[in-house]
Design an enzyme around this catalytic site. Structure first.
Site, PDB file in Angstrom:
ATOM      1  N   ASP A 132     -19.753  28.759   3.289  1.00  0.00           N
ATOM      2  CA  ASP A 132     -19.450  30.113   3.697  1.00  0.00           C
ATOM      3  C   ASP A 132     -17.976  30.415   3.414  1.00  0.00           C
ATOM      4  OD1 ASP A 132     -20.150  32.583   5.302  1.00  0.00           O
ATOM      5  OD2 ASP A 132     -18.548  31.768   6.557  1.00  0.00           O
ATOM      6  N   GLU A 154     -19.877  30.411  -1.632  1.00  0.00           N
ATOM      7  CA  GLU A 154     -19.790  31.858  -1.469  1.00  0.00           C
ATOM      8  C   GLU A 154     -18.373  32.193  -1.938  1.00  0.00           C
ATOM      9  OE1 GLU A 154     -20.724  35.274   1.843  1.00  0.00           O
ATOM     10  OE2 GLU A 154     -19.622  33.513   2.507  1.00  0.00           O
TER      11      GLU A 154
END
Length: 715
Positions: free
Chosen positions: A355, A391
């Site tokens: 993330d 990401e």
């Protein structure tokens, strides 16, 4: 208390030098003046044991008689001077960053769990006043677990090890995927054991996915602003324990049993040929900004773990969540890499999706692709062998880094998402960008030895509309989140097909299902690694909520009854069929980028683009608005060799994508491209079994219905 050892960090049960069983405790707390180990019995009574040994900033000790199941925490002593970033407060019980299990939940965040006087009358300086109340009764505790799972425990595990090019990823939430499944016993729904149940695994196998990407399963906490509104953090992007499986997903117990339950889930998925990828959140923690609770790292060494501003009272925030871990610090980097290796070697997982990975790649301030984090991952003998997904952005300056991560890494490709959404809603100014996205995004990834599978293609993810909502809503409807519909993105690139939200109009419902078929077909025919979101293959809806991070309810849970409804079971069948087609034909999952050059005397190329006139596209065609695009994929001379060392030869295909609201006539390319064609997929049809077995001659004009994908096999 015996001296014990400074390594490994955390709580490790073992036999002491004289044969006495006990547990060694070790905690890095660089600037601390003293550390107390706090042991709790079943009634919550606390025993404090000072750790007197200090080796290289690690406080440690061995406690005879402490066995697995023991609950514990730490109190760390030091200066209280928020103006310089020092926030030690021994009245706050702290969770061990290396705790392998956590007992309890952050069901409430009363004032006692804050290091500062949260209820101080002058709120603008409240975080500078130390709170002297004990937090122990209100916070979860770490748990000593059995260390009977060494790396060799997984030697007999049948890890699938699917090559990147062959992968199909399925993003799911452990609780949401299983909570309403009628084939799973009620007591197992919403748990790791529920995901391991044959009824859950059967769906994944039937669909044909090769990997599940689990939304965060590290122990996480709920934000105070949600708890005050009667909500909870559902997605889990608020980690506080990087070694502990989230206790809320355990069916068998939370005093260590969750560890074994997670391992059994991984084994069950491996036995079915499915890899397990974890969505991990190492960029920030649940302690938020200077006004947040004191749960772990802040009280251990605030300046050592977090990035601070020049005004050290404040936090540097590249994540939008209040704080950012200072990954450049050796002990922080060690915490992250120790955690990653633990999940691979002792918990059996096969990869990670990071993330806000750009925040981890920052050196001092700027994103740096030679940063310590990326360098350590690249040389680590364990981590460089697993699947690594970035990401590739954060919310800080210069944080958007799509296409910039080095080899070994794949990336979520949001430019693919945007181009495909815009094409099917009729908003692309031209088709240049779409051509790149369908063919593997060579403009982004054809450097440094990277391959088409560096692009993880997706149309939807957990964050945003579901696929069904993407064709049903033009505006977000997040009122249930309690933030006045201000949360969530506004750039949805969606189209409601003429009516906002639910409708009984049969024409609109049919059009929406056709658009779903178009989007799924486009995704699964594109070069790169496709990622699906759980429930999209059966029309899951969140009622237009595009930020359901706090909706631990049927809003977010997969509704399995949809499979019994006409239209949605056909969508599932099409998705499964397309994935099977992808597995069967290597031309749909290439391991190298297309060259666009002729490989034989007849001038046939590995990739060619056609207009509706059946003519190859010119530069002018790429720059002109177009609703129809033909993509020819040659099965001749595919890079690579088969298992016997022979050249790979496959069928050739022509995909016709037509996004206009009226039918068009498409001239099928003639020789050398083909002598005839047969239709394999026609998204204008609800039931793909109804596709006629008709051969079309090369050069023949075929009618392509409005808003349709035709996939034709070359004969």
């Amino acid at each position: 208390m015996w001296p014990g050892a400074p390594t490994p960090l955390g709580a490790r049960h073992r036999v002491g030098p004289d044969g006495t069983a006990g547990t060694n405790f070790a905690l890095w707390a660089g600037g601390a003046e003293a550390v107390e180990l706090c042991l709790f019995d079943d009634q919550g009574r606390e025993t404090r044991c000072p750790l007197t040994e200090l080796t290289h900033e690690i406080w440690h000790g061995f406690v005879p008689g402490v066995a697995p199941g023991q609950r514990y925490g730490y109190r760390v002593h030091g200066r209280w001077d928020p103006w310089t970033g020092a926030r030690w407060n021994p009245e706050k019980l702290l969770l061990d960053p290396y705790a392998r299990a956590v007992d309890g939940d952050f069901a409430a965040l009363p004032p006692e769990v804050y290091g500062h006087a949260r209820d101080w009358p002058e709120q603008h300086v409240a975080d500078t006043v130390r709170d002297e109340r004990d937090s122990a009764p209100y916070v979860p505790k770490g748990v000593v677990v059995h260390d009977d799972a060494a790396e060799d425990e997984w030697l007999d595990d049948r890890r699938p090890k699917t090559p990147w090019a062959d992968s199909v990823i399925y993003e799911l939430h452990v609780k949401g995927f299983t909570k309403l499944h009628p084939g799973i016993p009620e007591e197992l729904r919403g748990t790791y054991a529920g995901l391991a149940h044959p009824a859950a695994v059967e769906h994944l196998v039937g669909l044909g996915v090769t990997a599940v990407e689990l939304l965060p399963v590290h122990q996480f906490a709920h934000e105070d602003h949600l708890l005050r509104r009667g909500l909870r953090n559902y997605w889990g992007y608020n980690s506080i324990g990087y070694f502990a499986p989230h206790a809320g997903y355990a069916a068998t117990g939370t005093t260590g049993q969750q560890v074994g339950e997670f391992r059994r889930m991984v084994r069950a998925l491996h036995d079915a040929g499915i890899e397990v990828v974890l969505d991990v959140v190492y960029n920030h923690t649940a302690e938020a900004d200077e006004r947040g609770p004191m749960l772990s790292l802040r009280g251990i060494d605030n300046r050592g773990y977090y990035r601070l501003q020049q005004d050290a009272r404040r936090y540097a925030d590249y994540t939008g969540c209040g704080n950012t871990l200072h990954v450049v610090q050796p002990h922080v980097l060690r915490l992250i890499t120790d955690s990653l290796r633990y999940w691979v070697t002792e918990m059996g997982v096969d990869g990670f999706r990071f993330d806000l990975a750009a925040a981890l790649a920052r050196s001092m301030h700027d994103v740096d692709m030679l940063s310590p984090f990326l360098a350590v991952i690249a040389q680590d003998p364990v981590l460089r062998r697993v699947k690594l997904i970035a990401e590739p952005w954060d919310v800080g300056s210069g944080g958007y880094q799509v296409g910039a991560f080095p080899p070994l890494w794949t990336e979520w490709n949001d430019r693919y998402r945007n181009a495909v959404r815009d094409f099917w809603r009729g908003s692309l100014p031209d088709v240049r960008d779409l051509g790149y996205r369908l063919s593997g995004s060579s403009d982004l990834y054809a450097w440094g030895g990277r391959r088409p599978y560096a692009s993880v293609n997706f149309v939807t993810a957990h964050d945003g509309f579901t696929l069904r909502d993407l064709v049903s809503y033009e505006r977000k409807h997040n009122e249930a989140n309690g933030e006045g519909n201000r949360d969530g993105g506004d750039d949805n690139r969606s189209w409601n097909c003429g009516t906002e939200g639910a409708t009984t109009d049969p024409d609109i419902l049919a059009l929406r299902r056709r658009q779903l078929r178009n989007l799924l077909t486009t995704l699964l025919l594109s070069t790169g690694v496709p990622m699906l979101v759980a429930g999209d293959e059966m029309g899951r809806t969140q009622g237009g909520n595009n930020n359901a991070y706090c909706q631990d309810s049927p809003v977010s849970w997969v509704d399995w009854s949809l499979l019994d409804e006409p239209g949605w079971r056909e969508l599932y069948a099409l998705t499964s069929r397309l994935i099977a087609l992808r597995h069967t034909h290597p031309v749909l999952r290439r391991r190298a980028f297309f060259s666009g050059r002729a490989h034989s005397a007849d001038g046939l190329r590995d990739l060619a683009w056609f207009t509706a006139r059946g003519e190859e596209m010119t530069e002018q065609d790429w720059y002109a608005p177009a609703a129809t695009l033909g993509m020819y994929l040659s099965g001749r001379d595919i890079p690579g060799r088969d298992a016997l060392g022979a050249p790979v030869v496959d069928d050739s295909f022509l995909a016709v994508l037509h996004a206009a609201d009226r039918a068009c006539s498409f001239v099928l390319p003639g020789p050398p491209w083909a002598s005839s064609y047969e239709v394999v997929v026609d998204t204008s049809l609800e039931e793909q079994g109804a596709v006629p077995e008709v051969a079309y001659a090369a050069g023949e004009a075929v009618t392509v219905p409005a808003r349709t994908v035709l996939l034709l096999r070359v004969r």
